[in-house]
Scaffold this active site. Structure first.
Site, PDB file in Angstrom:
ATOM      1  N   CYS A 189       5.735 -35.764  69.231  1.00  0.00           N
ATOM      2  CA  CYS A 189       5.091 -37.054  68.562  1.00  0.00           C
ATOM      3  C   CYS A 189       5.067 -37.956  69.615  1.00  0.00           C
ATOM      4  O   CYS A 189       3.999 -38.743  69.715  1.00  0.00           O
ATOM      5  CB  CYS A 189       5.461 -37.303  67.398  1.00  0.00           C
ATOM      6  SG  CYS A 189       7.342 -37.723  67.507  1.00  0.00           S
TER       7      CYS A 189
ATOM      8  N   GLU B 117       7.612 -40.999  59.261  1.00  0.00           N
ATOM      9  CA  GLU B 117       7.564 -41.035  60.462  1.00  0.00           C
ATOM     10  C   GLU B 117       6.376 -40.271  60.968  1.00  0.00           C
ATOM     11  O   GLU B 117       6.380 -38.843  60.908  1.00  0.00           O
ATOM     12  CB  GLU B 117       8.810 -40.505  61.227  1.00  0.00           C
ATOM     13  CG  GLU B 117      10.128 -41.147  61.343  1.00  0.00           C
ATOM     14  CD  GLU B 117      10.029 -42.698  61.823  1.00  0.00           C
ATOM     15  OE1 GLU B 117       9.246 -42.826  63.029  1.00  0.00           O
ATOM     16  OE2 GLU B 117      10.753 -43.541  61.566  1.00  0.00           O
TER      17      GLU B 117
ATOM     18  N   GLU C 298      -5.359 -37.094  66.426  1.00  0.00           N
ATOM     19  CA  GLU C 298      -4.135 -36.243  67.022  1.00  0.00           C
ATOM     20  C   GLU C 298      -4.447 -34.819  67.224  1.00  0.00           C
ATOM     21  O   GLU C 298      -4.795 -34.146  66.425  1.00  0.00           O
ATOM     22  CB  GLU C 298      -2.998 -36.578  65.879  1.00  0.00           C
ATOM     23  CG  GLU C 298      -1.659 -35.977  66.903  1.00  0.00           C
ATOM     24  CD  GLU C 298      -0.506 -35.969  65.970  1.00  0.00           C
ATOM     25  OE1 GLU C 298      -0.615 -35.782  64.641  1.00  0.00           O
ATOM     26  OE2 GLU C 298       0.653 -36.410  66.378  1.00  0.00           O
TER      27      GLU C 298
ATOM     28  N   LYS D  27      14.480 -30.142  53.428  1.00  0.00           N
ATOM     29  CA  LYS D  27      13.732 -29.168  53.710  1.00  0.00           C
ATOM     30  C   LYS D  27      13.225 -29.048  55.426  1.00  0.00           C
ATOM     31  O   LYS D  27      12.263 -29.905  55.613  1.00  0.00           O
ATOM     32  CB  LYS D  27      12.516 -29.130  52.898  1.00  0.00           C
ATOM     33  CG  LYS D  27      11.749 -27.874  52.791  1.00  0.00           C
ATOM     34  CD  LYS D  27      10.448 -28.153  52.300  1.00  0.00           C
ATOM     35  CE  LYS D  27       9.105 -28.263  53.268  1.00  0.00           C
ATOM     36  NZ  LYS D  27       9.061 -27.054  54.319  1.00  0.00           N
TER      37      LYS D  27
HETATM   38  P1  NAP Z   1       3.242 -31.697  58.296  1.00  0.00           P
HETATM   39  O1  NAP Z   1       2.472 -30.359  58.101  1.00  0.00           O
HETATM   40  O2  NAP Z   1       2.941 -32.837  57.661  1.00  0.00           O
HETATM   41  O3  NAP Z   1       4.741 -30.879  57.671  1.00  0.00           O
HETATM   42  C1  NAP Z   1       6.045 -31.804  57.773  1.00  0.00           C
HETATM   43  C2  NAP Z   1       6.815 -31.288  56.855  1.00  0.00           C
HETATM   44  O4  NAP Z   1       6.197 -31.572  55.592  1.00  0.00           O
HETATM   45  C3  NAP Z   1       7.119 -29.716  56.868  1.00  0.00           C
HETATM   46  O5  NAP Z   1       8.332 -29.380  56.568  1.00  0.00           O
HETATM   47  C4  NAP Z   1       5.945 -29.367  55.846  1.00  0.00           C
HETATM   48  O6  NAP Z   1       6.493 -28.058  55.365  1.00  0.00           O
HETATM   49  C5  NAP Z   1       6.052 -30.291  54.659  1.00  0.00           C
HETATM   50  N1  NAP Z   1       5.087 -30.940  53.701  1.00  0.00           N
HETATM   51  C6  NAP Z   1       3.695 -30.307  53.809  1.00  0.00           C
HETATM   52  N2  NAP Z   1       3.261 -30.521  52.635  1.00  0.00           N
HETATM   53  C7  NAP Z   1       4.121 -31.409  51.851  1.00  0.00           C
HETATM   54  C8  NAP Z   1       3.976 -31.931  50.616  1.00  0.00           C
HETATM   55  N3  NAP Z   1       2.867 -32.157  49.969  1.00  0.00           N
HETATM   56  N4  NAP Z   1       5.186 -32.535  50.177  1.00  0.00           N
HETATM   57  C9  NAP Z   1       6.354 -32.501  50.786  1.00  0.00           C
HETATM   58  N5  NAP Z   1       6.472 -31.900  51.860  1.00  0.00           N
HETATM   59  C10 NAP Z   1       5.422 -31.350  52.788  1.00  0.00           C
HETATM   60  O7  NAP Z   1       3.585 -31.611  59.763  1.00  0.00           O
HETATM   61  P2  NAP Z   1       3.716 -30.863  60.858  1.00  0.00           P
HETATM   62  O8  NAP Z   1       2.459 -30.217  61.376  1.00  0.00           O
HETATM   63  O9  NAP Z   1       4.847 -30.138  60.717  1.00  0.00           O
HETATM   64  O10 NAP Z   1       4.097 -31.793  62.224  1.00  0.00           O
HETATM   65  C11 NAP Z   1       3.266 -32.387  63.095  1.00  0.00           C
HETATM   66  C12 NAP Z   1       3.453 -33.643  62.760  1.00  0.00           C
HETATM   67  O11 NAP Z   1       4.380 -34.527  62.559  1.00  0.00           O
HETATM   68  C13 NAP Z   1       2.351 -34.469  63.667  1.00  0.00           C
HETATM   69  O12 NAP Z   1       1.372 -35.239  63.243  1.00  0.00           O
HETATM   70  C14 NAP Z   1       3.354 -35.073  64.702  1.00  0.00           C
HETATM   71  O13 NAP Z   1       2.762 -36.366  65.352  1.00  0.00           O
HETATM   72  C15 NAP Z   1       4.453 -35.465  63.632  1.00  0.00           C
HETATM   73  N6  NAP Z   1       5.550 -35.813  64.054  1.00  0.00           N
HETATM   74  C16 NAP Z   1       5.916 -37.211  64.042  1.00  0.00           C
HETATM   75  C17 NAP Z   1       7.354 -37.664  64.364  1.00  0.00           C
HETATM   76  C18 NAP Z   1       7.635 -39.147  64.474  1.00  0.00           C
HETATM   77  O14 NAP Z   1       8.536 -39.220  64.616  1.00  0.00           O
HETATM   78  N7  NAP Z   1       6.833 -39.682  64.041  1.00  0.00           N
HETATM   79  C19 NAP Z   1       7.969 -36.697  64.858  1.00  0.00           C
HETATM   80  C20 NAP Z   1       7.757 -35.229  65.048  1.00  0.00           C
HETATM   81  C21 NAP Z   1       6.286 -34.823  64.331  1.00  0.00           C
HETATM   82  P3  NAP Z   1       5.619 -26.603  55.801  1.00  0.00           P
HETATM   83  O15 NAP Z   1       5.705 -26.950  57.353  1.00  0.00           O
HETATM   84  O16 NAP Z   1       6.598 -25.872  55.114  1.00  0.00           O
HETATM   85  O17 NAP Z   1       4.104 -26.846  55.070  1.00  0.00           O
END
Ligand code: NAP
Length: 478
Positions: free
Chosen positions: A280, A246, A381, A171
């Site tokens: 990130c 991650e 963050e 997804k």
């Molecule tokens: P997010 O809101 O946590 O969403 C990540 C993914 O999870 C999206 O596909 C989201 O879907 C899905 N999701 C949300 N709620 C869920 C649930 N209850 N169950 C399963 N899946 C769910 O993160 P984001 O805002 O997209 O991304 C930014 C974050 O990612 C930042 O904190 C960044 O640091 C982190 N990041 C970390 C890394 C690493 O390698 N450590 C790399 C890149 C980014 P929807 O978007 O459709 O809601």
């Protein structure tokens, strides 16, 4: 543009028939719709994946290599189309999207070769017995990725999962689904067997949650925010699923007085603001030795003021649009928090409305000083084009500030003192430390964070091990 699911080798409407609007961050306008899938789509994908998995697992490595490598070739051939789709969907500059598409193809190519090279161990017991380790595919696995580096991170999970013989239900973020649809087309074109990869689109708390709750999906590889990571761990942990998380970061970028200062400044502009600061691994806390603080600060401001913000399709743009209205508002709210905490805006600090793109979501690259290490701006963050800068007196203070958050993803150190470099590499509580560079990646190395930045590692054999179950077989020889 209608973005639909990819299930059992075919493009498929969501079972409910419902769609969500898909926005172009550069203009703020709706330019397509994306499937609003739910648990019934996950179930369809599971049935397809389950029936395809065993045959895929026993497919000879060379065949797996050929099809994964073909996917890489097709992404390369269609790079411009992929890059444009990514830029329109995410708001990133087109030139950057092109680079990321090169990496997405590399992810498939790299793990295509991993399928050919992966091997397991044996342990001999001095003639009494021989142990060997089978590393078998986990089965049907789930991969969930965020919106910041959409195809780059999506492929970083899918490629090793497939190379290890799993069937995948993946997804992408609902905010950036476009290149996942193009990947579906490429998989069909490449002849990936039906059901081996299934892509479901829609809301995280709905279709994502259904994926992690599915009792027969045995492993979840997730990249996203720490808050979502906690929800996933709380759901999947008691079900004893394998988990790779991650998560977020609050990365320090430390410049010592003995560094190549000009190189450090030039790289720090990227470290801070590449992809609108939505990586990130971006350094959001810049720590500068007090003896060079004013010099570095002034040069940095000078360089940052040159960054062109605006139309992502303009080749001279350095900073594009923020991915969504809600994230744009969140980033702007952190600038207000910083001001209320006593921060001084050295440059930037405002929303921008470039001519012709007045309704897009743009924020000036922003540098803030005058904050202590334990205020919200320095602990939470922000994930946008906003950094703080802080002076430090000595190594001990730099280390204390750097390690003083709940996060532990990546740190960057600028120094020409060999002893200091090694000492910091050892003492920094982070999964990744760059010395005199940033974002230099060898795909064989372990990638991931500690503390609230995650659990587990991706990349190289770590990814292949995550997506396989080791089984020890002990054969008596007497
Ligand atoms: P997010 O809101 O946590 O969403 C990540 C993914 O999870 C999206 O596909 C989201 O879907 C899905 N999701 C949300 N709620 C869920 C649930 N209850 N169950 C399963 N899946 C769910 O993160 P984001 O805002 O997209 O991304 C930014 C974050 O990612 C930042 O904190 C960044 O640091 C982190 N990041 C970390 C890394 C690493 O390698 N450590 C790399 C890149 C980014 P929807 O978007 O459709 O809601």
């Amino acid at each position: 543009m209608n973005i639909v699911n990819y299930i059992n080798g075919e493009l498929a409407e969501p079972v409910s028939g419902n769609y969500l609007p898909n926005y172009n961050p550069a203009t703020g306008a709706v330019y397509g719709q994306v499937a609003d899938s739910d648990a019934s789509d996950v179930e369809k994908a599971f049935v397809a994946a389950k029936s395809a998995q065993k045959a895929w697992e026993i497919t000879p490595a060379e065949e797996k290599f050929k099809v994964l490598n073909r996917i890489a070739e097709l992404i390369d051939e269609r790079r411009e189309q992929f890059a444009l789709a990514e830029s329109n969907d995410q708001g990133k500059p087109l030139w950057l999207a092109r680079n990321e598409m090169i990496r997405a193809a590399q992810n498939f190519r790299f793990f295509a070769t991993a399928a050919m090279q992966f091997a397991s161990e044996s342990h001999s017991m001095e003639g009494r017995a021989i142990n060997y380790t089978l590393r078998q595919a986990v089965g049907v696995v789930g991969c969930i990725s965020p919106w910041n580096l959409p195809l780059y991170l999506f492929s970083w999970k899918i490629a090793p999962a497939l190379a290890a013989g799993n069937a995948v239900i993946a997804k992408p973020s609902e905010f950036t689904p476009a290149t996942a649809l193009l990947l579906s087309e490429v998989c069909i074109q490449a002849g990936l067997p039906k059901g081996v990869l299934n892509i479901v689109h829609g809301l995280g708390p709905k279709v994502g949650q259904a994926l992690i709750e599915h009792p027969r999906i045995k492993a979840i590889s997730f990249t996203g925010g720490t808050a979502t990571g906690k929800v996933i761990a709380a759901t999947a942990g008691p079900m004893f699923k394998k988990l790779s998380l991650e998560l977020g970061g609050k990365n320090p970028n430390i410049i010592f007085e003995d560094a190549d200062i000009e190189k450090a400044i030039k790289t720090s502009v990227n470290t801070s603001f590449m992809n609108q600061g939505e990586i990130c691994l971006c350094g959001s806390r810049l720590l500068i030795h007090e003896s060079i603080y004013e010099t570095v600060k002034n040069r940095l401001i000078e360089e940052v003021k040159k960054l062109k913000v605006g139309n992502p399709l303009d080749e001279s743009t350095r900073i594009g649009a923020i991915v969504s209205e809600q994230h744009y508002k969140k980033v702007l709210s952190y600038i207000e928090i910083a001001k209320n905490e006593g921060g001084v805006i050295l440059t930037g600090g405002n929303a921008l409305h470039p001519e012709g793109f007045e309704n897009g979501w743009y924020i000036e690259p922003t540098i803030i000083e005058g904050l202590n290490m334990s205020c919200r701006t320095n602990l939470e963050e922000i994930f946008g084009p906003v950094i703080t800068i802080m002076p430090f007196k000595n190594d001990e203070e730099a280390l204390a500030i750097a390690n003083g958050t709940e996060y532990g993803l990546a740190a960057t150190v600028w120094t020409n003192n060999l002893t200091r470099a090694h000492k910091f590499a050892a003492d920094l509580e982070f999964g990744i430390v760059w010395v005199n560079c940033w974002l230099l990646r060898d795909l064989r190395t372990p990638f991931g964070g500690v503390k609230s930045s995650g659990v587990g590692r991706e990349g190289g054999w770590d990814a292949m091990k995550f997506f396989t179950e080791p089984k020890n077989v002990c054969i008596a020889l007497s």
